[in-house]
Design a protein around this motif. Structure first.
Motif, PDB file in Angstrom:
ATOM      1  N   LEU A  14      53.844  84.782 -82.028  1.00 56.23           N
ATOM      2  CA  LEU A  14      53.711  85.183 -80.624  1.00 56.23           C
ATOM      3  C   LEU A  14      52.443  84.608 -79.999  1.00 56.23           C
ATOM      4  O   LEU A  14      52.452  84.051 -78.894  1.00 56.23           O
ATOM      5  CB  LEU A  14      53.683  86.711 -80.522  1.00 56.23           C
ATOM      6  CG  LEU A  14      55.013  87.458 -80.677  1.00 56.23           C
ATOM      7  CD1 LEU A  14      54.752  88.959 -80.747  1.00 56.23           C
ATOM      8  CD2 LEU A  14      55.935  87.132 -79.513  1.00 56.23           C
ATOM      9  N   ILE A  15      51.349  84.754 -80.708  1.00 54.72           N
ATOM     10  CA  ILE A  15      50.049  84.358 -80.165  1.00 54.72           C
ATOM     11  C   ILE A  15      49.943  82.844 -80.007  1.00 54.72           C
ATOM     12  O   ILE A  15      49.467  82.334 -78.992  1.00 54.72           O
ATOM     13  CB  ILE A  15      48.924  84.886 -81.070  1.00 54.72           C
ATOM     14  CG1 ILE A  15      48.813  86.398 -80.888  1.00 54.72           C
ATOM     15  CG2 ILE A  15      47.601  84.211 -80.777  1.00 54.72           C
ATOM     16  CD1 ILE A  15      47.939  87.071 -81.897  1.00 54.72           C
ATOM     17  N   THR A  16      50.394  82.106 -81.021  1.00 50.60           N
ATOM     18  CA  THR A  16      50.283  80.645 -80.965  1.00 50.60           C
ATOM     19  C   THR A  16      51.096  80.072 -79.808  1.00 50.60           C
ATOM     20  O   THR A  16      50.630  79.185 -79.068  1.00 50.60           O
ATOM     21  CB  THR A  16      50.767  80.030 -82.286  1.00 50.60           C
ATOM     22  OG1 THR A  16      50.016  80.592 -83.372  1.00 50.60           O
ATOM     23  CG2 THR A  16      50.562  78.524 -82.281  1.00 50.60           C
ATOM     24  N   GLY A  17      52.320  80.579 -79.628  1.00 53.85           N
ATOM     25  CA  GLY A  17      53.161  80.085 -78.545  1.00 53.85           C
ATOM     26  C   GLY A  17      52.559  80.361 -77.182  1.00 53.85           C
ATOM     27  O   GLY A  17      52.508  79.471 -76.310  1.00 53.85           O
ATOM     28  N   PHE A  18      52.075  81.574 -76.972  1.00 54.86           N
ATOM     29  CA  PHE A  18      51.529  81.911 -75.662  1.00 54.86           C
ATOM     30  C   PHE A  18      50.205  81.203 -75.411  1.00 54.86           C
ATOM     31  O   PHE A  18      49.894  80.834 -74.271  1.00 54.86           O
ATOM     32  CB  PHE A  18      51.339  83.422 -75.539  1.00 54.86           C
ATOM     33  CG  PHE A  18      50.908  83.850 -74.171  1.00 54.86           C
ATOM     34  CD1 PHE A  18      51.827  83.922 -73.123  1.00 54.86           C
ATOM     35  CD2 PHE A  18      49.587  84.157 -73.900  1.00 54.86           C
ATOM     36  CE1 PHE A  18      51.434  84.298 -71.852  1.00 54.86           C
ATOM     37  CE2 PHE A  18      49.177  84.531 -72.631  1.00 54.86           C
ATOM     38  CZ  PHE A  18      50.109  84.601 -71.605  1.00 54.86           C
ATOM     39  N   MET A  19      49.413  80.995 -76.469  1.00 54.67           N
ATOM     40  CA  MET A  19      48.109  80.346 -76.306  1.00 54.67           C
ATOM     41  C   MET A  19      48.264  78.946 -75.722  1.00 54.67           C
ATOM     42  O   MET A  19      47.501  78.535 -74.844  1.00 54.67           O
ATOM     43  CB  MET A  19      47.396  80.280 -77.652  1.00 54.67           C
ATOM     44  CG  MET A  19      46.038  79.590 -77.615  1.00 54.67           C
ATOM     45  SD  MET A  19      45.340  79.439 -79.269  1.00 54.67           S
ATOM     46  CE  MET A  19      46.516  78.327 -80.048  1.00 54.67           C
ATOM     47  N   ALA A  20      49.258  78.204 -76.195  1.00 48.59           N
ATOM     48  CA  ALA A  20      49.460  76.848 -75.697  1.00 48.59           C
ATOM     49  C   ALA A  20      49.769  76.867 -74.202  1.00 48.59           C
ATOM     50  O   ALA A  20      49.245  76.044 -73.432  1.00 48.59           O
ATOM     51  CB  ALA A  20      50.606  76.191 -76.466  1.00 48.59           C
ATOM     52  N   VAL A  21      50.601  77.825 -73.784  1.00 49.35           N
ATOM     53  CA  VAL A  21      50.930  77.943 -72.362  1.00 49.35           C
ATOM     54  C   VAL A  21      49.688  78.319 -71.557  1.00 49.35           C
ATOM     55  O   VAL A  21      49.427  77.774 -70.462  1.00 49.35           O
ATOM     56  CB  VAL A  21      52.043  78.990 -72.161  1.00 49.35           C
ATOM     57  CG1 VAL A  21      52.303  79.230 -70.673  1.00 49.35           C
ATOM     58  CG2 VAL A  21      53.324  78.552 -72.862  1.00 49.35           C
ATOM     59  N   GLU A  22      48.891  79.211 -72.078  1.00 47.31           N
ATOM     60  CA  GLU A  22      47.719  79.712 -71.333  1.00 47.31           C
ATOM     61  C   GLU A  22      46.661  78.635 -71.130  1.00 47.31           C
ATOM     62  O   GLU A  22      45.995  78.588 -70.091  1.00 47.31           O
ATOM     63  CB  GLU A  22      47.123  80.912 -72.059  1.00 47.31           C
ATOM     64  CG  GLU A  22      46.069  81.617 -71.241  1.00 47.31           C
ATOM     65  CD  GLU A  22      45.491  82.825 -71.945  1.00 47.31           C
ATOM     66  OE1 GLU A  22      44.908  83.678 -71.254  1.00 47.31           O
ATOM     67  OE2 GLU A  22      45.624  82.921 -73.181  1.00 47.31           O
ATOM     68  N   VAL A  23      46.486  77.774 -72.119  1.00 45.31           N
ATOM     69  CA  VAL A  23      45.506  76.698 -71.980  1.00 45.31           C
ATOM     70  C   VAL A  23      45.874  75.798 -70.803  1.00 45.31           C
ATOM     71  O   VAL A  23      45.030  75.436 -69.969  1.00 45.31           O
ATOM     72  CB  VAL A  23      45.416  75.878 -73.285  1.00 45.31           C
ATOM     73  CG1 VAL A  23      44.603  74.606 -73.052  1.00 45.31           C
ATOM     74  CG2 VAL A  23      44.766  76.702 -74.383  1.00 45.31           C
ATOM     75  N   SER A  69      40.435  78.592 -64.183  1.00 44.88           N
ATOM     76  CA  SER A  69      40.015  79.974 -64.445  1.00 44.88           C
ATOM     77  C   SER A  69      39.319  80.074 -65.802  1.00 44.88           C
ATOM     78  O   SER A  69      39.936  79.848 -66.854  1.00 44.88           O
ATOM     79  CB  SER A  69      41.230  80.907 -64.422  1.00 44.88           C
ATOM     80  OG  SER A  69      40.885  82.181 -64.941  1.00 44.88           O
ATOM     81  N   LEU A  70      38.012  80.414 -65.775  1.00 45.44           N
ATOM     82  CA  LEU A  70      37.291  80.624 -67.027  1.00 45.44           C
ATOM     83  C   LEU A  70      37.846  81.834 -67.769  1.00 45.44           C
ATOM     84  O   LEU A  70      37.887  81.860 -68.996  1.00 45.44           O
ATOM     85  CB  LEU A  70      35.796  80.826 -66.756  1.00 45.44           C
ATOM     86  CG  LEU A  70      34.922  81.104 -67.998  1.00 45.44           C
ATOM     87  CD1 LEU A  70      34.983  79.935 -68.971  1.00 45.44           C
ATOM     88  CD2 LEU A  70      33.489  81.417 -67.600  1.00 45.44           C
ATOM     89  N   ALA A  71      38.274  82.853 -67.014  1.00 45.61           N
ATOM     90  CA  ALA A  71      38.822  84.044 -67.664  1.00 45.61           C
ATOM     91  C   ALA A  71      40.048  83.692 -68.495  1.00 45.61           C
ATOM     92  O   ALA A  71      40.199  84.149 -69.633  1.00 45.61           O
ATOM     93  CB  ALA A  71      39.178  85.105 -66.618  1.00 45.61           C
ATOM     94  N   LEU A  72      40.944  82.846 -67.936  1.00 50.16           N
ATOM     95  CA  LEU A  72      42.127  82.448 -68.700  1.00 50.16           C
ATOM     96  C   LEU A  72      41.753  81.572 -69.893  1.00 50.16           C
ATOM     97  O   LEU A  72      42.296  81.724 -70.985  1.00 50.16           O
ATOM     98  CB  LEU A  72      43.106  81.696 -67.797  1.00 50.16           C
ATOM     99  CG  LEU A  72      43.967  82.539 -66.852  1.00 50.16           C
ATOM    100  CD1 LEU A  72      44.908  81.636 -66.049  1.00 50.16           C
ATOM    101  CD2 LEU A  72      44.760  83.578 -67.629  1.00 50.16           C
ATOM    102  N   ILE A  73      40.824  80.642 -69.663  1.00 49.85           N
ATOM    103  CA  ILE A  73      40.414  79.765 -70.774  1.00 49.85           C
ATOM    104  C   ILE A  73      39.720  80.573 -71.864  1.00 49.85           C
ATOM    105  O   ILE A  73      39.929  80.341 -73.058  1.00 49.85           O
ATOM    106  CB  ILE A  73      39.492  78.643 -70.251  1.00 49.85           C
ATOM    107  CG1 ILE A  73      40.270  77.740 -69.280  1.00 49.85           C
ATOM    108  CG2 ILE A  73      38.946  77.815 -71.410  1.00 49.85           C
ATOM    109  CD1 ILE A  73      39.408  76.726 -68.557  1.00 49.85           C
ATOM    110  N   SER A  74      38.901  81.564 -71.462  1.00 43.77           N
ATOM    111  CA  SER A  74      38.246  82.413 -72.461  1.00 43.77           C
ATOM    112  C   SER A  74      39.279  83.239 -73.226  1.00 43.77           C
ATOM    113  O   SER A  74      39.165  83.434 -74.436  1.00 43.77           O
ATOM    114  CB  SER A  74      37.214  83.331 -71.794  1.00 43.77           C
ATOM    115  OG  SER A  74      37.838  84.285 -70.956  1.00 43.77           O
ATOM    116  N   ASP A  75      40.309  83.702 -72.515  1.00 42.39           N
ATOM    117  CA  ASP A  75      41.383  84.417 -73.194  1.00 42.39           C
ATOM    118  C   ASP A  75      42.107  83.512 -74.188  1.00 42.39           C
ATOM    119  O   ASP A  75      42.455  83.927 -75.295  1.00 42.39           O
ATOM    120  CB  ASP A  75      42.390  84.964 -72.180  1.00 42.39           C
ATOM    121  CG  ASP A  75      41.895  86.227 -71.495  1.00 42.39           C
ATOM    122  OD1 ASP A  75      41.056  86.922 -72.085  1.00 42.39           O
ATOM    123  OD2 ASP A  75      42.336  86.494 -70.370  1.00 42.39           O
ATOM    124  N   ALA A  76      42.354  82.266 -73.776  1.00 44.56           N
ATOM    125  CA  ALA A  76      43.012  81.322 -74.675  1.00 44.56           C
ATOM    126  C   ALA A  76      42.136  81.053 -75.906  1.00 44.56           C
ATOM    127  O   ALA A  76      42.625  80.970 -77.039  1.00 44.56           O
ATOM    128  CB  ALA A  76      43.311  80.014 -73.946  1.00 44.56           C
TER     129      ALA A  76
END
Length: 357
Positions: free
Chosen positions: A49-58, A66-73
């Motif tokens: 779950l995490i790996t798939g969503f991380m790629a999208v978020e980056v 957005s630094l907040a999104l990049i920091s979340d990624a």
């Protein structure tokens, strides 16, 4: 006459007895509670779950600036790494003792927890630096992208957190991975709120504030993991367990004159071990005293791995005014038994005295 608690000593008169009791919540590879295979399935599902969503978020994070999104990624990357470490450590720790590794490789799980904590601290330091820089000179941020991505991240992290909550979290290894994902869930909540503020008000500094909130959560979780893993590496007693109290209660057992060289440590999280030298009154049954001490350690403190040397106290130790230690170089305090009923005291001051190294 010396007896050591562990069944299996041969030809020396020393008995070693490992008693793996149940019901204390201590899990160290003996199949208590959730099985290791189930743990691996839960961790693998969360990793996917995490790996798939991380790629999208980056991708979205850079597009929205957005630094907040990049920091979340970035946090999700450490989540993925934490789970990978946990899975590897679980397999290594399951290997049986062999060669020079007489406890096996159980502390591989603690190495994993320590690495997880350190990565959280390092990543938090970078986000603090970048967050402060963006507070001073905030870039334009696409708030709507942040809100949509943040809401999706909350759903993904809720699912991953649920999966890991079903695994056995009694060890620092799985707990470290769980803390990573739980903190990421909180971070996504902060990111979503920041995105809504930017979208509705245009105040772009909200994005940097959310990143700083994420960094604070990382610092808290990372420090906790590093601290707890460090205690195990330094062979400290389990948190909440007082060696002085254990020694005093052991010395209060019937026929016990003195307890010294008392050591309590954790082989890995939830797997406490104890060793001690117990002196008993001449004529007392060393075997009976050893069994009583082992029962007390197990029932009161949940310590199942116990090694005890039980000897009769030499006459000099029972003489009033003679405080000479029984061992040439005892470690730590000596815990003394109560005065004897025949009028002689174990030593001049009953209770608890320090013995030099």
């Amino acid at each position: 006459m010396a007896e050591h608690g562990h069944a299996g000593g041969q030809g020396t008169g020393h008995r070693h007895g490992h008693r793996y009791g149940r019901g204390h919540g201590h899990r160290h590879g003996h199949g208590h509670g959730v099985s290791a295979e189930a743990d691996r399935r839960y961790l693998t599902g969360a990793l996917a779950l995490i790996t798939g969503f991380m790629a999208v978020e980056v991708v979205i994070g850079f597009a929205a600036r957005s630094l907040a999104l990049i920091s979340d990624a970035g946090h999700m990357l450490t989540d993925a790494v934490a789970i990978v470490f946990a899975l590897i450590a679980m397999r290594i720790a399951a290997r049986p003792p062999q060669g020079g590794f007489t406890y096996g490789l159980k502390r591989a799980e603690i190495v994993s927890a320590q690495l997880n904590g350190i990565t959280l601290l390092l990543l938090a330091a970078w986000f603090v630096f970048e967050g402060v820089r963006r507070l001073i000179a905030p870039p334009d941020v696409e708030g709507l992208y942040v809100v949509v991505t943040g809401l999706a991240g909350i759903v993904v992290n809720l699912a991953a957190t649920w999966l890991l909550s079903r695994a056995d979290r009694s060890g620092l290894n799985v707990e470290g991975a769980y803390q990573h994902i739980l903190n990421d869930l909180f971070a996504f909540v902060a990111t979503t709120v920041a995105g809504a503020v930017v979208w509705l008000t245009g105040w772009t500094r909200a994005d940097a504030v959310a990143a700083l909130v994420t960094a604070a959560l990382m610092l808290k979780a990372g420090w906790g993991l590093v601290r707890d893993a460090g205690r195990i590496f330094m062979e400290a007693a389990p948190v909440g367990m007082s060696p002085a109290e254990v020694g005093t209660r052991t010395a209060a057992l019937e026929h016990v004159v003195e307890v010294h060289d008392l050591h309590i440590w954790e082989v890995t999280s939830g797997y406490a071990a104890l060793s001690a030298h117990i002196l008993v009154t001449p004529g007392a049954d060393c075997h009976t005293v050893r069994l009583a001490a082992e029962r007390m350690f197990h029932d009161t403190y949940g310590i199942e791995h116990v090694t005890l040397q039980v000897d009769h106290a030499p006459p000099g130790l029972l003489t009033i005014g003679d405080a000479a230690p029984h061992c040439a170089a005892p470690h730590g305090p000596a815990h003394l038994g109560p005065p004897r009923h025949d009028g002689a005291a174990a030593t001049p001051s009953a209770g608890h005295v320090e013995a030099g190294d």
